[in-house]
Design a protein around this motif. Structure first.
Motif, PDB file in Angstrom:
ATOM      1  N   SER A 198       9.857   5.662   8.902  1.00 28.59           N
ATOM      2  CA  SER A 198       9.573   6.021  10.285  1.00 28.59           C
ATOM      3  C   SER A 198      10.803   6.569  11.011  1.00 28.59           C
ATOM      4  O   SER A 198      10.697   7.020  12.143  1.00 28.59           O
ATOM      5  CB  SER A 198       9.015   4.815  11.036  1.00 28.59           C
ATOM      6  N   VAL A 199      11.958   6.560  10.367  1.00 28.24           N
ATOM      7  CA  VAL A 199      13.183   7.055  10.988  1.00 28.24           C
ATOM      8  C   VAL A 199      13.146   8.581  10.997  1.00 28.24           C
ATOM      9  O   VAL A 199      13.000   9.209   9.954  1.00 28.24           O
ATOM     10  CB  VAL A 199      14.434   6.574  10.217  1.00 28.24           C
ATOM     11  N   ASP A 213      13.567  11.175   3.708  1.00 34.24           N
ATOM     12  CA  ASP A 213      12.736  12.372   3.874  1.00 34.24           C
ATOM     13  C   ASP A 213      12.127  12.499   5.266  1.00 34.24           C
ATOM     14  O   ASP A 213      11.776  13.591   5.692  1.00 34.24           O
ATOM     15  CB  ASP A 213      11.611  12.391   2.833  1.00 34.24           C
ATOM     16  N   SER A 214      12.011  11.388   5.989  1.00 31.64           N
ATOM     17  CA  SER A 214      11.395  11.416   7.317  1.00 31.64           C
ATOM     18  C   SER A 214      12.330  11.962   8.400  1.00 31.64           C
ATOM     19  O   SER A 214      11.881  12.328   9.486  1.00 31.64           O
ATOM     20  CB  SER A 214      10.944  10.002   7.705  1.00 31.64           C
TER      21      SER A 214
END
Length: 126
Positions: free
Chosen positions: A2-3, A24-25
């Motif tokens: 979620s970062v 990847d986020s």
């Protein structure tokens, strides 16, 4: 997962950090996020990163390998993003994007360090 942003100065002066795999986020790397991390030798920047702000990897004096997977060069917050890195530092980018990086605002300062890389097979293509 979620970062989405690594904040300003998040890892500044982290002397024991040797390598970084940015999740990847993440889409933004903040001002000075890894400023003055003298032991940092390599960083992997995923293809979703669209912005790397001023001084993000400045004074990472051992940084010699930057792997930037985005086919479109991320926007840089000036020309100090990779200032004062290790001698012979290379910035590996997708093969099809080498010229785009070399001519993009901010990135052009590092043109001689930008090298094509086949991320699928892990091979440098010069």
């Amino acid at each position: 997962d979620s970062v989405t942003m690594i904040g300003s100065s998040a890892f500044e002066d982290c002397t024991s950090l040797t390598s970084v795999n940015i999740p990847d986020s993440v889409t933004t790397i903040g001002n000075g996020a890894f400023f003055n991390c003298p032991s940092l030798t390599s960083v992997n920047i995923p293809d979703r990163v669209t912005t790397i702000r001023t001084g993000a990897f400045e004074y990472c004096t051992s940084l010699t390998s930057v792997y930037c997977k985005a086919t479109t060069p991320p926007s840089l917050g000036g020309t100090s993003v990779f200032y004062s890195n290790g001698s012979g530092r290379k910035i590996y980018v997708p093969i099809e994007s080498v010229e785009a990086y070399r001519s993009a605002d901010g990135w052009s300062v590092y043109a001689s360090a930008i090298v094509g890389y086949d991320f699928e097979n892990g091979v440098v293509v010069e």
